[in-house]
Design a protein around this motif. Structure first.
Motif, PDB file in Angstrom:
ATOM      1  N   SER A   1       0.820  -1.212   0.000  1.00 44.62           N
ATOM      2  CA  SER A   1       0.000   0.000   0.000  1.00 44.62           C
ATOM      3  C   SER A   1       0.853   1.261   0.000  1.00 44.62           C
ATOM      4  O   SER A   1       0.527   2.257  -0.661  1.00 44.62           O
ATOM      5  CB  SER A   1      -0.946  -0.006   1.201  1.00 44.62           C
ATOM      6  OG  SER A   1      -0.214  -0.118   2.415  1.00 44.62           O
ATOM      7  N   LYS A   2       1.962   1.228   0.737  1.00 43.04           N
ATOM      8  CA  LYS A   2       2.863   2.387   0.770  1.00 43.04           C
ATOM      9  C   LYS A   2       3.415   2.676  -0.621  1.00 43.04           C
ATOM     10  O   LYS A   2       3.493   3.828  -1.049  1.00 43.04           O
ATOM     11  CB  LYS A   2       4.007   2.132   1.751  1.00 43.04           C
ATOM     12  CG  LYS A   2       5.001   3.282   1.890  1.00 43.04           C
ATOM     13  CD  LYS A   2       6.017   2.958   2.981  1.00 43.04           C
ATOM     14  CE  LYS A   2       6.998   4.111   3.179  1.00 43.04           C
ATOM     15  NZ  LYS A   2       7.929   4.256   2.032  1.00 43.04           N
ATOM     16  N   GLN A   3       3.766   1.620  -1.349  1.00 38.31           N
ATOM     17  CA  GLN A   3       4.302   1.797  -2.692  1.00 38.31           C
ATOM     18  C   GLN A   3       3.250   2.370  -3.634  1.00 38.31           C
ATOM     19  O   GLN A   3       3.541   3.240  -4.460  1.00 38.31           O
ATOM     20  CB  GLN A   3       4.823   0.469  -3.239  1.00 38.31           C
ATOM     21  CG  GLN A   3       5.477   0.568  -4.615  1.00 38.31           C
ATOM     22  CD  GLN A   3       6.697   1.454  -4.617  1.00 38.31           C
ATOM     23  OE1 GLN A   3       7.631   1.219  -3.857  1.00 38.31           O
ATOM     24  NE2 GLN A   3       6.703   2.481  -5.458  1.00 38.31           N
ATOM     25  N   LEU A   4       2.010   1.897  -3.510  1.00 43.31           N
ATOM     26  CA  LEU A   4       0.944   2.395  -4.374  1.00 43.31           C
ATOM     27  C   LEU A   4       0.688   3.872  -4.118  1.00 43.31           C
ATOM     28  O   LEU A   4       0.522   4.665  -5.061  1.00 43.31           O
ATOM     29  CB  LEU A   4      -0.339   1.591  -4.141  1.00 43.31           C
ATOM     30  CG  LEU A   4      -1.569   2.008  -4.956  1.00 43.31           C
ATOM     31  CD1 LEU A   4      -1.269   1.991  -6.447  1.00 43.31           C
ATOM     32  CD2 LEU A   4      -2.759   1.106  -4.630  1.00 43.31           C
ATOM     33  N   ILE A   5       0.673   4.278  -2.858  1.00 41.42           N
ATOM     34  CA  ILE A   5       0.456   5.690  -2.523  1.00 41.42           C
ATOM     35  C   ILE A   5       1.616   6.533  -3.029  1.00 41.42           C
ATOM     36  O   ILE A   5       1.422   7.634  -3.557  1.00 41.42           O
ATOM     37  CB  ILE A   5       0.272   5.847  -1.004  1.00 41.42           C
ATOM     38  CG1 ILE A   5      -1.063   5.231  -0.573  1.00 41.42           C
ATOM     39  CG2 ILE A   5       0.319   7.321  -0.601  1.00 41.42           C
ATOM     40  CD1 ILE A   5      -1.278   5.180   0.919  1.00 41.42           C
TER      41      ILE A   5
END
Length: 314
Positions: A62-66
């Protein structure tokens, strides 16, 4: 069962009028539904017409997507020191009212020369200057390729003019020692071309958003930016990444690279004003001081083309 199937569907945050969501709307939705986190959307913004649409067909952190979404937006999504999730906006044209989110000047957002414990300055790398951008977007998941492309260079972007004294007004090639040709031709832009053909292009399908992103990127990377590292007392502890600050005078009386970063009319770039404001890019807080790193703001644009001919923005 041995075939791949694809569908044309509305995304889960598509608006009732059929328009795609903004980056903050998507990030807020991810935080809420996947991470059980709360956040507040930013207020009315110059970037409200930047629209995003994509399919996340593979597992991703999720951190990478954000971070991927933030990389094609003008927002810095982050948690503040109290654990609240915020969207810090990189403004197109910051002013004194930008120094504080409530629209009022704040003493702690204006750095006083008399308070500064230590400081140093530098510049963003000369090698990072870009005069041409080629952006591929509108990804086709079935063909595994981008379907759309836009190209813009600084000569197309800048409206050249000649004043009454015969002075050419446009991009200042001489300022960086670039050898230019005649008016409107400039340099060999392929030598300073930024080609964006990675995952960032998968997040945008809208032509207007692609053009706004490109012109925003070109207006940022076509110039070097003054950077400052400033050590301050604890009274400035409230400063955070993404905050806009200014100074009450040139620190130490030293003009770095002969730039008066307190002036509101520093037009050494000719077509693009260097503004008397900085955006904080990092902080280091200790028990007795806070050290910030910040970057000088320039007047930025996020515009759409008058026309597009053979994928080239005019």
């Amino acid at each position: 069962a041995d075939k791949d199937y694809y569908a044309n569907v509305k995304g889960r945050k598509t608006h009732d009028d059929g328009t795609s969501p903004t980056a903050p709307e998507i990030i807020k939705d991810i935080l809420s539904k996947e991470l059980d986190q709360t956040s507040t959307l930013p207020g009315a913004s110059s970037y409200d017409d930047w629209r995003y649409a994509f399919c996340q067909n593979e597992k991703i952190n999720s951190k990478q997507l954000i971070e991927n979404l933030a990389s094609v937006s003008a927002y810095i999504p982050r948690f503040d020191y109290q654990g609240n999730f915020k969207f810090s906006e990189i403004p197109l044209n910051p002013s004194s009212t930008t120094l504080n989110p409530d629209g009022t000047d704040s003493e702690n957002h204006t750095i006083k020369d008399s308070d500064v414990i230590d400081f140093s300055f530098g510049r963003t790398p000369y090698e990072d200057i870009v005069t041409k951008i080629e952006f591929k977007y509108n990804f086709d998941y079935a063909r595994d390729e981008f379907l759309s492309k836009r190209i813009i260079d600084i000569d197309t972007f800048v409206c050249y003019d000649i004043d009454d004294e015969g002075t050419v007004e446009g991009y200042n090639y001489d300022y960086y020692g670039f050898e230019s040709n005649s008016v409107g031709e400039g340099i060999n832009h392929d030598e300073r071309k930024l080609e964006i053909d990675d995952d960032r292009g998968k997040l945008i399908r809208d032509d207007a958003t692609a053009e706004r992103f490109m012109t925003w990127m070109l207006s940022w990377y076509s110039q070097q930016h003054l950077t400052m590292k400033i050590k301050l007392p604890l009274k400035y502890m409230n400063l955070e990444i993404g905050d806009i600050i200014d100074t009450d005078k040139v620190l130490g009386g030293i003009k770095p690279y002969n730039i008066d970063y307190t002036s509101k009319s520093q037009d050494i770039a000719q077509y693009q004003s260097f503004l008397p404001y900085f955006i904080i890019t990092s902080t280091n807080k200790t028990l007795d001081s806070i050290t910030i790193e910040c970057t000088q703001m320039h007047y930025l644009w996020a515009t759409t083309a008058i026309e597009v001919v053979d994928d080239v923005i005019k």
